[in-house]
Design a protein around this motif. Sequence first.
Motif, PDB file in Angstrom:
ATOM      1  N   ALA B 109       0.868  -0.962  -0.060  1.00  0.00           N
ATOM      2  CA  ALA B 109       0.113  -0.039   0.203  1.00  0.00           C
ATOM      3  C   ALA B 109       1.005   1.638   0.031  1.00  0.00           C
ATOM      4  O   ALA B 109       0.541   2.417  -0.675  1.00  0.00           O
ATOM      5  CB  ALA B 109      -1.124   0.249   1.344  1.00  0.00           C
ATOM      6  N   GLU B 110       1.780   1.663   0.557  1.00  0.00           N
ATOM      7  CA  GLU B 110       3.266   2.420   0.830  1.00  0.00           C
ATOM      8  C   GLU B 110       3.456   2.613  -0.805  1.00  0.00           C
ATOM      9  O   GLU B 110       5.083   3.386   0.018  1.00  0.00           O
ATOM     10  CB  GLU B 110       3.216   2.612   2.576  1.00  0.00           C
ATOM     11  N   ILE B 111       3.526   1.605  -1.098  1.00  0.00           N
ATOM     12  CA  ILE B 111       4.802   1.485  -1.979  1.00  0.00           C
ATOM     13  C   ILE B 111       4.225   2.742  -3.421  1.00  0.00           C
ATOM     14  O   ILE B 111       3.449   2.077  -3.790  1.00  0.00           O
ATOM     15  CB  ILE B 111       5.116   0.063  -2.506  1.00  0.00           C
ATOM     16  N   ASP B 112       5.296   4.079  -4.132  1.00  0.00           N
ATOM     17  CA  ASP B 112       4.953   3.954  -4.989  1.00  0.00           C
ATOM     18  C   ASP B 112       4.641   3.356  -6.153  1.00  0.00           C
ATOM     19  O   ASP B 112       6.089   2.190  -6.531  1.00  0.00           O
ATOM     20  CB  ASP B 112       5.648   5.585  -5.530  1.00  0.00           C
ATOM     21  N   LYS B 113       3.887   3.331  -7.558  1.00  0.00           N
ATOM     22  CA  LYS B 113       3.649   2.864  -7.976  1.00  0.00           C
ATOM     23  C   LYS B 113       3.283   3.107  -9.762  1.00  0.00           C
ATOM     24  O   LYS B 113       3.224   2.205 -10.770  1.00  0.00           O
ATOM     25  CB  LYS B 113       2.411   1.434  -8.583  1.00  0.00           C
ATOM     26  N   THR B 114       3.475   4.218  -9.388  1.00  0.00           N
ATOM     27  CA  THR B 114       3.494   4.685 -10.959  1.00  0.00           C
ATOM     28  C   THR B 114       4.265   4.562 -11.620  1.00  0.00           C
ATOM     29  O   THR B 114       5.222   5.131 -11.234  1.00  0.00           O
ATOM     30  CB  THR B 114       3.053   6.888  -9.943  1.00  0.00           C
ATOM     31  N   ASN B 115       4.307   4.636 -12.401  1.00  0.00           N
ATOM     32  CA  ASN B 115       5.240   4.677 -13.782  1.00  0.00           C
ATOM     33  C   ASN B 115       6.394   3.915 -13.867  1.00  0.00           C
ATOM     34  O   ASN B 115       6.929   4.214 -13.426  1.00  0.00           O
ATOM     35  CB  ASN B 115       5.936   6.384 -14.079  1.00  0.00           C
ATOM     36  N   PRO B 116       5.631   2.430 -13.617  1.00  0.00           N
ATOM     37  CA  PRO B 116       6.622   1.242 -13.192  1.00  0.00           C
ATOM     38  C   PRO B 116       8.471   1.241 -13.531  1.00  0.00           C
ATOM     39  O   PRO B 116       7.628   1.657 -14.987  1.00  0.00           O
ATOM     40  CB  PRO B 116       6.128   0.117 -13.132  1.00  0.00           C
ATOM     41  N   ASN B 117       8.578   0.784 -12.893  1.00  0.00           N
ATOM     42  CA  ASN B 117       9.902   0.530 -13.461  1.00  0.00           C
ATOM     43  C   ASN B 117      10.754  -0.683 -13.045  1.00  0.00           C
ATOM     44  O   ASN B 117      12.096  -0.847 -13.218  1.00  0.00           O
ATOM     45  CB  ASN B 117      11.053   1.471 -13.156  1.00  0.00           C
ATOM     46  N   CYS B 118      10.009  -1.368 -12.930  1.00  0.00           N
ATOM     47  CA  CYS B 118      10.105  -3.067 -12.450  1.00  0.00           C
ATOM     48  C   CYS B 118       8.956  -3.740 -12.630  1.00  0.00           C
ATOM     49  O   CYS B 118       7.690  -3.340 -12.238  1.00  0.00           O
ATOM     50  CB  CYS B 118      10.900  -3.847 -11.600  1.00  0.00           C
ATOM     51  N   VAL B 119       8.684  -4.901 -12.583  1.00  0.00           N
ATOM     52  CA  VAL B 119       8.321  -5.954 -12.104  1.00  0.00           C
ATOM     53  C   VAL B 119       7.746  -6.926 -11.274  1.00  0.00           C
ATOM     54  O   VAL B 119       8.677  -7.557 -10.627  1.00  0.00           O
ATOM     55  CB  VAL B 119       7.573  -6.938 -13.422  1.00  0.00           C
ATOM     56  N   VAL B 120       6.472  -6.791  -9.704  1.00  0.00           N
ATOM     57  CA  VAL B 120       6.955  -7.316  -8.785  1.00  0.00           C
ATOM     58  C   VAL B 120       5.674  -9.048  -9.304  1.00  0.00           C
ATOM     59  O   VAL B 120       4.939  -8.388  -9.370  1.00  0.00           O
ATOM     60  CB  VAL B 120       6.563  -7.469  -7.720  1.00  0.00           C
ATOM     61  N   ILE B 121       6.248 -10.156  -8.898  1.00  0.00           N
ATOM     62  CA  ILE B 121       5.121 -11.232  -9.518  1.00  0.00           C
ATOM     63  C   ILE B 121       5.151 -12.266  -8.414  1.00  0.00           C
ATOM     64  O   ILE B 121       7.046 -12.512  -7.939  1.00  0.00           O
ATOM     65  CB  ILE B 121       6.202 -11.551 -10.019  1.00  0.00           C
ATOM     66  N   GLY B 122       4.085 -12.351  -7.462  1.00  0.00           N
ATOM     67  CA  GLY B 122       3.952 -13.473  -6.744  1.00  0.00           C
ATOM     68  C   GLY B 122       2.983 -14.629  -7.298  1.00  0.00           C
ATOM     69  O   GLY B 122       2.962 -14.876  -8.271  1.00  0.00           O
ATOM     70  N   ASP B 123       2.790 -15.202  -5.812  1.00  0.00           N
ATOM     71  CA  ASP B 123       1.294 -16.687  -7.280  1.00  0.00           C
ATOM     72  C   ASP B 123       0.017 -15.576  -6.816  1.00  0.00           C
ATOM     73  O   ASP B 123      -0.620 -15.931  -5.515  1.00  0.00           O
ATOM     74  CB  ASP B 123       1.216 -17.607  -5.155  1.00  0.00           C
ATOM     75  N   ALA B 124      -0.099 -15.524  -7.748  1.00  0.00           N
ATOM     76  CA  ALA B 124      -1.578 -14.365  -8.453  1.00  0.00           C
ATOM     77  C   ALA B 124      -2.663 -15.728  -7.952  1.00  0.00           C
ATOM     78  O   ALA B 124      -3.541 -14.839  -8.295  1.00  0.00           O
ATOM     79  CB  ALA B 124      -1.201 -13.621  -9.512  1.00  0.00           C
ATOM     80  N   ALA B 125      -2.025 -17.202  -8.053  1.00  0.00           N
ATOM     81  CA  ALA B 125      -3.543 -18.025  -7.945  1.00  0.00           C
ATOM     82  C   ALA B 125      -4.114 -17.494  -9.508  1.00  0.00           C
ATOM     83  O   ALA B 125      -4.058 -17.082 -11.006  1.00  0.00           O
ATOM     84  CB  ALA B 125      -4.129 -18.235  -7.410  1.00  0.00           C
ATOM     85  N   ASP B 126      -5.493 -17.274  -9.387  1.00  0.00           N
ATOM     86  CA  ASP B 126      -6.375 -17.389 -10.568  1.00  0.00           C
ATOM     87  C   ASP B 126      -6.445 -15.371 -11.500  1.00  0.00           C
ATOM     88  O   ASP B 126      -6.425 -15.606 -12.078  1.00  0.00           O
ATOM     89  CB  ASP B 126      -8.085 -17.005 -10.310  1.00  0.00           C
TER      90      ASP B 126
END
Lengths: 266, 266
Positions: B109-126
């Motif tokens: 929630a506290e992380i700046d996600k505008t204009n992304p410069n990376c991808v974070v991938i987790g177990d997103a399931a569906d």
Amino acid sequence: MAARWRGTRALLLDVSGVLYDSGGEGGGVPIAGSAEAVRKIKASGLKLRFCTNETQATREKFVKKLQGFGFDISVDEVTAPAPAACRVLRERSLRPHLLVHDDVMPEFAEIDKTNPNCVVIGDAADNFTYANLNEAFRVLIGLENPVLISLGRGRYYKETDGLKLDVGAYMKALEYACDVQAEIVGKPAKMFFESALAELGVEPHQAVMVGDDIVNDVGGAQQCGMRAVQVRTGKYRPSDEKHPQVKPDAYVDNLAEAVELILRQL
Amino acid sequence: MAARWRGTRALLLDVSGVLYDSGGEGGGVPIAGSAEAVRKIKASGLKLRFCTNETQATREKFVKKLQGFGFDISVDEVTAPAPAACRVLRERSLRPHLLVHDDVMPEFAEIDKTNPNCVVIGDAADNFTYANLNEAFRVLIGLENPVLISLGRGRYYKETDGLKLDVGAYMKALEYACDVQAEIVGKPAKMFFESALAELGVEPHQAVMVGDDIVNDVGGAQQCGMRAVQVRTGKYRPSDEKHPQVKPDAYVDNLAEAVELILRQL
């Protein structure tokens, strides 16, 4: 420069990214000058074969779409992975669990799919849901000798609205999850190019491949002893020109320029 | 045999497949004897930390579920990948495009996600739809220096209704499509185990890891200088016992047996 093309008797053309860009409402848009270029090849007396890794439709449907875009093309001029996979399945008595696009399913109509002992993966696009990939995974991991057959190993392709993940990415996911190595039946498999050359009745050194994929078109064809040209259309990216392993015999802006170059020496 | 466990001052426990099997209506079922085993560890004076790669929920929600199953566990006893990823993102001024489970989103929630410069991938399931994976792919392939951060590299895990593909499979798909190597922040990353050991204030040789994953739990912990036990619950498969690289310090039927073995020497 012209000497490079001497002895050319046949052209093999990739389709998506060379003849047209796929995707969107009408199924894609033709690339300017490509329909005319195909007519010029046919008029020149050169032999011609379309070599595609597209597995989102039967060849019939695929060819009909291209005819609609103005291309002079017929089903018996197309080499495609699904029929190649069917040959492999029959030869080895394999019964596939299919993770493919709905529209390519009819190509597998005659194949026994009961009690699967292998997985066949194609470019399933929106059928690549978590549930569907997981189902294929469970079939594979449950087999004593897991066999994964992939209708290509492309990373991505270009549609009218941007780049799209191709079957290769999902093949890698299953390879990793099940610790298996997929068998590829589309480009860049040697057997695939060889079957196209056999259809044409020419030797590798007499044929030139034209494609937008530096690895699967250019690299694959060169490994078979053919010459290969990369077009700067489709999924071509400038970084391809610094590829550490693969060097095309020429770069051209598009198919029209490739054909002009090659016909000039005839 | 008992000598093997001398000097043990702390236990690190994997959660899914060791304390409980996840999935289904109630979010999973506890593994028989595990809640009692956790109580025994706490009563023995051994230090204890829960090391999970689960990224389908915030730690708060995850811990609440486990408490509901009867486990004596609190949020500050849990080492998990999402907070570790947030530390990395802050340190390197990275703004992520997130491909994760809806329920773990609040951790970012506290992380700046505008204009992304990376991808974070987790177990997103569906959430691992074709459209979502393709969106992450387009962000990555569009970056001059693509950075892919993965909350683990597990192949699969076991839920009550069967095996499920884990984040590692999708990480491999993006790695292949974009020709990048992911940075792992969950198990088996050394940094992850080291942060758990630092929380406990013990040296690696004083700690024993208990897990069901031969590579990510057992192999990862051993690489940090810890001893490690594999339980025959969760995703354990008999073929793990023939793993070419990783040999656990012991196999046990379940957590209860592991705790019995280790407490015996105290």
